[in-house]
Design an enzyme around this catalytic site. Structure first.
Site, PDB file in Angstrom:
ATOM      1  N   ARG A  97     -20.099  59.650 -12.784  1.00 32.53           N
ATOM      2  CA  ARG A  97     -20.201  58.589 -11.767  1.00 32.53           C
ATOM      3  C   ARG A  97     -19.928  57.219 -12.367  1.00 32.53           C
ATOM      4  NH1 ARG A  97     -26.108  59.190  -9.381  1.00 32.53           N
ATOM      5  NH2 ARG A  97     -25.136  58.137  -7.605  1.00 32.53           N
ATOM      6  N   ARG A 342     -30.310  50.762  -4.873  1.00 28.64           N
ATOM      7  CA  ARG A 342     -29.761  49.430  -5.153  1.00 28.64           C
ATOM      8  C   ARG A 342     -30.195  48.495  -4.034  1.00 28.64           C
ATOM      9  NH1 ARG A 342     -23.806  51.516  -3.780  1.00 28.64           N
ATOM     10  NH2 ARG A 342     -24.115  51.731  -1.569  1.00 28.64           N
ATOM     11  N   ARG A 623     -15.354   5.570   6.546  1.00 30.83           N
ATOM     12  CA  ARG A 623     -14.229   5.333   5.648  1.00 30.83           C
ATOM     13  C   ARG A 623     -13.168   4.533   6.381  1.00 30.83           C
ATOM     14  NH1 ARG A 623     -10.721  10.183   3.397  1.00 30.83           N
ATOM     15  NH2 ARG A 623      -9.795  10.076   5.479  1.00 30.83           N
ATOM     16  N   GLY A 777     -14.589  12.430  -3.271  1.00 32.52           N
ATOM     17  CA  GLY A 777     -13.714  13.092  -2.298  1.00 32.52           C
ATOM     18  C   GLY A 777     -13.032  14.238  -3.026  1.00 32.52           C
ATOM     19  N   THR A 778     -13.721  15.368  -3.067  1.00 35.75           N
ATOM     20  CA  THR A 778     -13.257  16.435  -3.962  1.00 35.75           C
ATOM     21  C   THR A 778     -12.007  17.142  -3.455  1.00 35.75           C
ATOM     22  OG1 THR A 778     -14.936  17.859  -2.964  1.00 35.75           O
ATOM     23  CG2 THR A 778     -15.467  16.847  -5.086  1.00 35.75           C
ATOM     24  N   ASN A 779     -11.650  16.972  -2.188  1.00 34.61           N
ATOM     25  CA  ASN A 779     -10.379  17.560  -1.745  1.00 34.61           C
ATOM     26  C   ASN A 779      -9.219  16.864  -2.450  1.00 34.61           C
ATOM     27  OD1 ASN A 779     -11.843  19.116  -0.019  1.00 34.61           O
ATOM     28  ND2 ASN A 779     -11.083  18.168   1.865  1.00 34.61           N
ATOM     29  N   CYS A 843     -18.199  14.329  -0.434  1.00 38.24           N
ATOM     30  CA  CYS A 843     -17.688  14.768   0.845  1.00 38.24           C
ATOM     31  C   CYS A 843     -16.483  15.624   0.515  1.00 38.24           C
ATOM     32  CB  CYS A 843     -17.334  13.578   1.741  1.00 38.24           C
ATOM     33  SG  CYS A 843     -16.122  12.480   1.026  1.00 38.24           S
ATOM     34  N   TYR A 863     -26.572  13.673  -2.635  1.00 36.63           N
ATOM     35  CA  TYR A 863     -26.364  14.386  -1.376  1.00 36.63           C
ATOM     36  C   TYR A 863     -25.006  15.083  -1.364  1.00 36.63           C
ATOM     37  CZ  TYR A 863     -23.241  10.635   0.220  1.00 36.63           C
ATOM     38  OH  TYR A 863     -22.196   9.750   0.327  1.00 36.63           O
TER      39      TYR A 863
HETATM   40  P1  ADP Z   1     -20.578  55.731  -5.154  1.00 36.63           P
HETATM   41  O1  ADP Z   1     -20.771  54.652  -6.156  1.00 36.63           O
HETATM   42  O2  ADP Z   1     -19.220  55.759  -4.556  1.00 36.63           O
HETATM   43  O3  ADP Z   1     -21.699  55.794  -4.158  1.00 36.63           O
HETATM   44  P2  ADP Z   1     -21.847  57.887  -6.516  1.00 36.63           P
HETATM   45  O4  ADP Z   1     -21.710  57.996  -7.985  1.00 36.63           O
HETATM   46  O5  ADP Z   1     -23.111  57.332  -6.030  1.00 36.63           O
HETATM   47  O6  ADP Z   1     -20.598  57.093  -5.969  1.00 36.63           O
HETATM   48  O7  ADP Z   1     -21.598  59.312  -5.912  1.00 36.63           O
HETATM   49  C1  ADP Z   1     -21.381  59.542  -4.547  1.00 36.63           C
HETATM   50  C2  ADP Z   1     -22.279  60.613  -4.040  1.00 36.63           C
HETATM   51  O8  ADP Z   1     -22.129  61.803  -4.793  1.00 36.63           O
HETATM   52  C3  ADP Z   1     -23.753  60.288  -4.177  1.00 36.63           C
HETATM   53  O9  ADP Z   1     -24.192  59.587  -3.065  1.00 36.63           O
HETATM   54  C4  ADP Z   1     -24.404  61.624  -4.238  1.00 36.63           C
HETATM   55  O10 ADP Z   1     -24.720  62.075  -2.968  1.00 36.63           O
HETATM   56  C5  ADP Z   1     -23.354  62.494  -4.866  1.00 36.63           C
HETATM   57  N1  ADP Z   1     -23.741  62.734  -6.260  1.00 36.63           N
HETATM   58  C6  ADP Z   1     -23.468  61.995  -7.336  1.00 36.63           C
HETATM   59  N2  ADP Z   1     -24.049  62.532  -8.444  1.00 36.63           N
HETATM   60  C7  ADP Z   1     -24.702  63.639  -8.026  1.00 36.63           C
HETATM   61  C8  ADP Z   1     -25.515  64.613  -8.685  1.00 36.63           C
HETATM   62  N3  ADP Z   1     -25.776  64.559  -9.983  1.00 36.63           N
HETATM   63  N4  ADP Z   1     -26.021  65.584  -7.924  1.00 36.63           N
HETATM   64  C9  ADP Z   1     -25.769  65.657  -6.610  1.00 36.63           C
HETATM   65  N5  ADP Z   1     -25.021  64.772  -5.934  1.00 36.63           N
HETATM   66  C10 ADP Z   1     -24.496  63.769  -6.630  1.00 36.63           C
HETATM   67 MG    MG Z   2      -8.771  11.277   0.369  1.00 38.48          MG
HETATM   68 MG    MG Z   3     -23.516  55.961  -4.528  1.00 42.68          MG
END
Ligand code: ADP
Ligand code: MG
Ligand code: MG
Length: 888
Positions: A97, A342, A623, A777-779, A843, A863
């Site tokens: 991955r 994430r 101005r 006048g940064t433009n 501005c 400002y």
């Molecule tokens: P992306 O960054 O595109 O989301 P990922 O690396 O997260 O890619 O992988 C996409 C999908 O593949 C994940 O959402 C998951 O469902 C599946 N996947 C990745 N690694 C595994 C794993 N070790 N086991 C099962 N599924 C996986």
């Molecule tokens: Mg000017």
């Molecule tokens: Mg993913």
């Protein structure tokens, strides 16, 4: 035996943590964090971003020693799991991955089920008593490896799969049996052999190394580069590679895979978990929108224990990260596995609501919420247009509410066409069955996105939400026939490429034709809360650029604390005024001049009264005229033609005869560097005297009538020399004295200048002696410092510069810190040495750009001033600048 810290290129998941995202990438760092938290994460290891950089910069050769390090970690993983990669009896399968430091969803490549070959597939089938699953996994692996690693057209495999389904008379992949899939594996291998001229690789370690290389390479693929450019992610970060034991969501009805947000990513609501899943599927099925997934709450019925554990896990993750999380999970025979977490992408509405709710829940303090949960730029999404439903337009079809906002445009069916038409100035709606990362450039160009497949977590939806582009997905009644150049909805509507369509992402509705859009509603209670925090934190004031009372009033609604730039050019453009302006410019003697100026002065007083009234005692920077003079003059070619005609016909044209020599005299080779700004004021002092008299008369009049005293700042454009300003300042003081005499009252006024020439910045200490304030006048400062004319740059070479990486961003959008920014910094410092109390502002469009505002805050400007619609964004950005970050 173990590598030293400096050269260590592979980390076991148990060795990392969430603070290591630069080295391990976001996915690797977060998988490591989840491992640390004791969550169920399949084992594995991460190859660092540094290894990727070394690989790419060293002629795409595997860094020395990397192979051995991978072997050691692989062996440790095999020892822990009791399985071996490619084993014919009990094979270990892994995913490979990608994962960069900055989230780039779906932009790079991932390969699943690696380690299967003709031999181990049998072992897998025996071990799991599930031949169907084993062959399904194998065919997926060939497909992904073929596509991602070997560059075999994805479509070849997809067509073979569709043919097989047609032959068996089934609709869904899951309806194919073990024997079908065993046959499909043979077909796929044949496709691979035909396209590549070699057999599908059977040796697992060969498979693994090739996949790792492919992930490294994916850092530089087109869609990844495009994505980085749009999101301004540096090109030299590299991607990490995660090698992870596979778990399987495709072993049967007690298995599933899905994605979920800890809170609703469009509304921000907390409570019911929000997401989608598919029973008996592998991860990419959900995201690719191949089957339409079920809402997450349904999982409670199917697999209650795994569901409960998932909900607990999401709560823990949100507490740990103090941010809304977007997770990917797989359930194998009832057992939950976490594969990713994430910070989730969210709409602007959701962003604000989540920030406010999390503060109210006591999860974090407003200061942290401001910096980690609020992206100033995204606030502008709230200002997206809405659909005008007053005429009750007919809904042609309904799909998923994938990304809010309404959009109307012409239909295009490919990303390239979207890009082409958008360049030509068209509003386009990109219509596809589903989008893939390869469509990214077209999605950027489109005003809206419409797909027939996929849910809220489809690629189209996720990307659209991230960019703030309206999108409707999963419109099942929509049939896209790219080849025929038309879409149909049931049998009722046909819309050809180039014809208009309208979508409403907030409702998930589609309309045929061009529908009117309404401006957005600025009163969002969550935004109000966030702005209250922002105002408490920020030290910079936020003003607006406004030339009319209407703009001024609008900007005050958004919280503007004054006008930082009121241009007077347009006040000379109206039909009633133009003749006087021309008369003034063409005046042959003082009498003519005085007459035209008198007329203009009456108009100008009206203009300024309106603006001062709208601003109710807040400072207003006006101005003096900075004209492209030629725009006010009669057309030169026209006059020439008239003269030629007069000569030919013998009928005299006295007007053309007097005007032509005057226009000839005023014509400039390069008006941008010609008689502009204060140069004109110095040539025709009576012009600036008239404007100043009008400004101050208006101010006195407003004070006398309303009792509210305007604060007037008179600004001289395009100064490069101290004496220009000294000379004009004396005129201004003189005019002020006589106006105040005449009006029997006086108002507070200041005289300052724009800093928009490099010379002005270089001698700022000298100019400061004559100035009460500077407004950068940064433009123009960007144009004059870089020697770029904006119009030419943006339509001609800038795109190429960006694509080639010579410039990282458009310097007219984000201030060029090293060049223009450095001039602003120097000028500010040297001006303050001479005059510590001098007021310093900006501005120009950079005044509304969060990235630039952060810089201006860091160098201590008083400002920023920006367009009314950017004022709220600027207030938040100014707070983030004060808090020392740039925000989420
Ligand atoms: P992306 O960054 O595109 O989301 P990922 O690396 O997260 O890619 O992988 C996409 C999908 O593949 C994940 O959402 C998951 O469902 C599946 N996947 C990745 N690694 C595994 C794993 N070790 N086991 C099962 N599924 C996986
Ligand atoms: Mg000017
Ligand atoms: Mg993913």
């Amino acid at each position: 035996m173990s590598a030293t810290a400096a050269s260590k290129r592979v980390y076991d998941f148990s060795e990392g943590s969430r603070d290591m995202r630069m080295l391990l990438g976001g996915k690797g760092a977060n998988v490591a964090e989840m491992t640390r938290l004791g969550l169920p994460v399949p084992g594995g290891f991460t190859i660092t971003t540094r290894a990727c950089i070394d690989y790419l910069s060293d002629g795409h050769a595997m860094p020395r020693g990397l192979d051995e390090e991978i072997t050691r970690h692989l062996e440790a993983l095999e020892a822990r799991t009791g399985k071996r990669l490619g084993d014919h009896d009990d094979p270990l399968l892994v995913s490979v991955r990608s994962g960069a430091p900055e989230s780039m969803p779906g932009m790079m490549d991932t390969v699943l089920n690696l380690g299967i070959n003709d031999d181990s597939v049998e072992g897998l089938a025996r071990r799991t008593h599930n031949a169907r699953f084993a062959y399904d996994s194998y065919r997926r692996f060939i497909q992904m490896f073929g596509d991602v690693v070997a560059g075999v057209e994805r479509k070849s495999f997809e067509d073979a799969l569709s043919e097989l389904k047609a032959a068996r008379g089934v609709e869904q992949d899951v309806e194919l049996g073990a024997e079908d899939l065993r046959g499909l594996v043979e077909t796929f291998k044949a496709i691979y052999r035909t396209e590549k001229g070699e057999d599908f690789p059977q040796e697992p370690r060969v498979q693994l190394n090739a996949a790792i290389r492919a992930v490294f390479e994916s850092w530089d693929n087109r869609r990844a580069r495009d994505y980085r450019r749009v999101h301004r992610i540096p090109d030299d970060l590299g991607t990490a590679v995660n090698v992870q034991q596979m778990v399987f969501g495709n072993t049967g009805p007690r298995s599933a895979t899905g994605v979920a947000f800890t809170r609703n990513n469009t509304t921000g609501e907390a409570g019911e978990p929000f997401g989608e899943f598919l029973i008996n599927a592998q991860g990419e099925d959900v995201v690719a929108g191949i089957r339409t997934p079920e809402p997450l709450v349904e999982l409670r019925q199917h697999l209650p224990e795994a569901y409960a554990q998932l909900v607990r896990t999401m709560t823990l993750l949100e507490k740990t990260y103090r941010n809304m999380q977007d997770v990917e999970f797989t359930i194998e025979d009832g057992q939950l596995y976490m594969l990713q977490t994430r910070n989730g992408m969210r709409s602007a509405e959701a962003m604000l609501r989540i920030a406010v709710d999390m503060v109210d829940e006591g999860l974090l303090a407003p200061g942290e919420a401001m910096t980690s949960l609020v992206a100033a730029d995204q606030v502008r999404q709230l200002l997206l247009p809405r659909l005008d439903l007053s005429a009750s337009p007919v809904v042609a079809a309904t799909g998923v509410q994938a990304s809010p906002g309404a959009a109307t445009g012409i239909v295009v069916f490919s990303a390239d066409e979207a890009e082409r038409q958008a360049r030509a100035g068209e509003s386009v709606i990109l219509v596809r069955d589903e989008t893939t990362p390869d469509d990214f450039h077209g999605m950027v160009a489109a005003k809206g996105i419409l797909t027939s497949r996929g849910g809220k977590t489809s690629h189209a939806a996720i990307v659209a939400v991230g960019m703030g582009t309206p999108a409707v997905t999963g419109v099942t009644e929509l049939v896209v026939d790219e080849a025929a150049g038309a879409l149909t909805i049931r049998d009722e509507y046909t819309v050809r490429e180039g014809e208009w369509i309208t979508i409403d992402g907030a409702r998930g509705t589609v309309y045929v034709g061009q529908l009117p859009l309404l401006p957005p509603d600025p009163h969002n209670p969550y935004l109000e809360r966030v702005l209250t925090w922002a105002d408490a934190f920020r030290t910079m004031k936020v003003r607006t650029n406004a030339d009319t009372p209407e703009d001024a009033r609008k900007a005050r609604e958004f919280g503007a604390e004054g006008i930082g730039l009121c241009r007077t050019e347009h006040m000379f453009g109206g039909e009633d005024r133009l003749p006087h302006v021309q008369a003034m410019i063409m005046a042959e003697d003082t009498a003519d001049l005085v007459e035209s100026l008198d007329a203009l002065r009456r108009f100008q007083i009206e203009d300024f009264v309106g603006i001062f009234e709208a601003m109710e005692g807040l400072p207003v920077t006006i101005r003096l005229l900075d004209p492209p003079l030629h725009e006010f003059l009669p057309d030169y070619t026209d006059l020439r033609i008239r003269m030629a005609r007069a000569e030919a016909t013998g009928i005299p044209d006295p007007e053309a005869a007097t005007q032509l020599p005057r226009v000839e005299r005023l014509k400039e080779v390069n008006p941008m560097l010609g008689t502009r700004g204060c140069r004109l004021g110095i040539e025709i002092p009576d012009l600036y005297r008239m404007q100043v008299a009008a400004v101050l008369t208006a101010a006195c009049d407003v004070k006398n009538r309303t009792g509210v005293e305007p604060i007037v700042e008179i600004m001289i454009p395009l100064v490069g020399f101290e004496d220009e300003l000294r000379w004009l300042r004396e005129h201004i003081l003189d005019v002020a004295e006589s106006v105040f005499d005449e009006q029997g009252t006086s108002v507070e006024y200041h005289v300052g200048t724009m800093i928009e020439l490099p010379r002005a910045a270089l001698v700022a200490d000298e100019i400061a002696r004559q100035a009460d304030f500077f407004s950068f006048g940064t433009n123009d400062l960007t144009q004059t410092t870089l020697g770029f004319s904006r119009d030419d740059a943006e339509t001609k070479f800038l795109g190429d510069y960006l694509a080639k990486g010579i410039l990282r961003s458009n310097p007219f959008e984000h201030v060029d810190r090293a060049g223009v920014g450095q001039l602003v910094r120097m000028a500010s410092e040297s001006a303050r040495e001479v005059k510590p109390k001098i007021k310093l502002g900006v501005c120009g469009e950079h005044g509304g750009d969060p990235d630039s505002i952060h810089f201006f805050g860091a160098i201590g400007l008083d400002y920023v001033s920006c367009s009314p619609y950017r004022v709220q964004t600027a207030r938040i950005a100014a707070a983030q600048a004060a808090l020392g970050t740039r925000g989420g």
